[in-house]
Enzyme design. Sequence first.
Site, PDB file in Angstrom:
ATOM      1  CB  THR A  41     -10.282  -2.884  -4.309  1.00  0.00           C
ATOM      2  OG1 THR A  41     -11.661  -2.903  -3.934  1.00  0.00           O
ATOM      3  CG2 THR A  41     -10.145  -2.227  -5.673  1.00  0.00           C
ATOM      4  CG  ASP A  62     -12.416  -1.037   7.812  1.00  0.00           C
ATOM      5  OD1 ASP A  62     -13.326  -0.430   8.388  1.00  0.00           O
ATOM      6  OD2 ASP A  62     -12.614  -2.030   7.083  1.00  0.00           O
ATOM      7  NE  ARG A  77     -19.816   1.051   4.339  1.00  0.00           N
ATOM      8  CZ  ARG A  77     -20.087  -0.224   4.040  1.00  0.00           C
ATOM      9  NH1 ARG A  77     -19.522  -1.201   4.742  1.00  0.00           N
ATOM     10  NH2 ARG A  77     -20.893  -0.540   3.070  1.00  0.00           N
TER      11      ARG A  77
HETATM   12  O1  F6P Z   1     -14.548  -2.222   5.245  1.00  0.00           O
HETATM   13  C1  F6P Z   1     -15.517  -1.299   5.617  1.00  0.00           C
HETATM   14  C2  F6P Z   1     -16.523  -1.937   6.505  1.00  0.00           C
HETATM   15  O2  F6P Z   1     -17.498  -0.964   6.817  1.00  0.00           O
HETATM   16  C3  F6P Z   1     -15.976  -2.598   7.761  1.00  0.00           C
HETATM   17  O3  F6P Z   1     -15.702  -1.656   8.762  1.00  0.00           O
HETATM   18  C4  F6P Z   1     -17.085  -3.549   8.088  1.00  0.00           C
HETATM   19  O4  F6P Z   1     -16.603  -4.647   8.843  1.00  0.00           O
HETATM   20  C5  F6P Z   1     -17.535  -3.999   6.732  1.00  0.00           C
HETATM   21  O5  F6P Z   1     -17.180  -2.983   5.828  1.00  0.00           O
HETATM   22  C6  F6P Z   1     -19.016  -4.245   6.604  1.00  0.00           C
HETATM   23  O6  F6P Z   1     -19.234  -4.862   5.369  1.00  0.00           O
HETATM   24  P1  F6P Z   1     -20.589  -4.897   4.587  1.00  0.00           P
HETATM   25  O7  F6P Z   1     -20.773  -3.572   3.913  1.00  0.00           O
HETATM   26  O8  F6P Z   1     -20.390  -5.967   3.578  1.00  0.00           O
HETATM   27  O9  F6P Z   1     -21.663  -5.185   5.574  1.00  0.00           O
END
Ligand code: F6P
Length: 374
Positions: free
Chosen positions: A114, A136, A301
């Site tokens: 972003t 992260d 997350r």
């Molecule tokens: O950037 C956040 C994150 O959760 C990272 O820790 C991880 O590598 C990535 O996104 C996973 O991405 P996606 O949501 O595209 O699977």
Amino acid sequence: MGKTRVGILTAGGDSPGLNATIRGFGKAAINHHGMEIIGFLDGVRGLANNNYRELGSSDLSGILTLGGTLLGTSRDKVHKMNIDGEVKDMRQTIVENYEKDGLSALVMLGGGGTAKNALRLADAGLNVVHLPKTIDNDIAMTDTTFGFATATEIATEAIDRLHSTAHSHHRIILTEIMGHRAGWLALASGIAGGADIILLPEIPYSVESVVETIRLRMSRGSTFSVVAVAEGARDKSDSADLAAAQLLVDSASNPEAERAARTHLANVVDAQREHTFKLARQLEAATGLESRVSILGYVQRGGTPCAADRLLASRLGTAAAQCVADGVFNVMVAARGDGTEPVPLKDVAGKVKMVPPDHDWLETARQLGTGLGD
Ligand code: F6P
């Protein structure tokens, strides 16, 4: 003169604290500065499609504790967006939509991708304010990012829980922790959860060193170990292969060479996808202790932001509204000590904050006797 009208969007992987930040920005913008705000849906895709909703005070109530983002998100790039199967540069369309919507500024909540999109739009003429979001914690020029504290809590609790089961079964349990290419989340939760070994992308590990730490623990009567493995951690050989493949991409001199290098890199990444399982097999063979893997994944997350993230989100959101009111644009609002500071987007975009080799937390881990695989 009409009210100042500002757009807001959330982009990239979601993260606890997005709604709290929308609320912080919105309350300050509407109630304190007398602005109007609209929320673009699904990240920069909403900007390109001019898909938005008006956000009023009532939309901002009751969202402080909500996980995810009420605006939705996507990982699109403004200059290379897939539109009906075709890759298009949407910058001009976005500029036109911004003007059509009567906007004075655009507030973008997101991570490294972003920040790059924000700079592209700033270069195209928009007034942009970026707020640093990611579990992260890998964004340059800010003390921290919202989402990181909550993810650290979640990963720490997981490590706590893995301890009792590893102990009961005399097992090695490896837990894979998110963080993309940086080791902040594994390091913070590994220390807070008392992991016996922490493996980071910044410190390519040797399997022998990990085995040695586990054997030392066994010689002291601990017949179990918990290993916090960052998703980006690799052993020395895999790490060298990955770096070499990345170098090919970075040094490709023409589009054809770049395409071939990217395919090669994708193959290398794919071949290493099961790295934590491979390490578990290696540790089991070398120590005789049963080994198991627990991948924490997206639970890191999801859900309610912790108090530290709500506080940070509120600080950053209100500071962004102040930037718009003061006409301070093309910046990221960084967390700095107890305060905030706008820093130029060009100093942030394209940079990744890795754990530096002399970071205090690494010294803390070493002094605790935690193995780092080096
Ligand atoms: O950037 C956040 C994150 O959760 C990272 O820790 C991880 O590598 C990535 O996104 C996973 O991405 P996606 O949501 O595209 O699977």
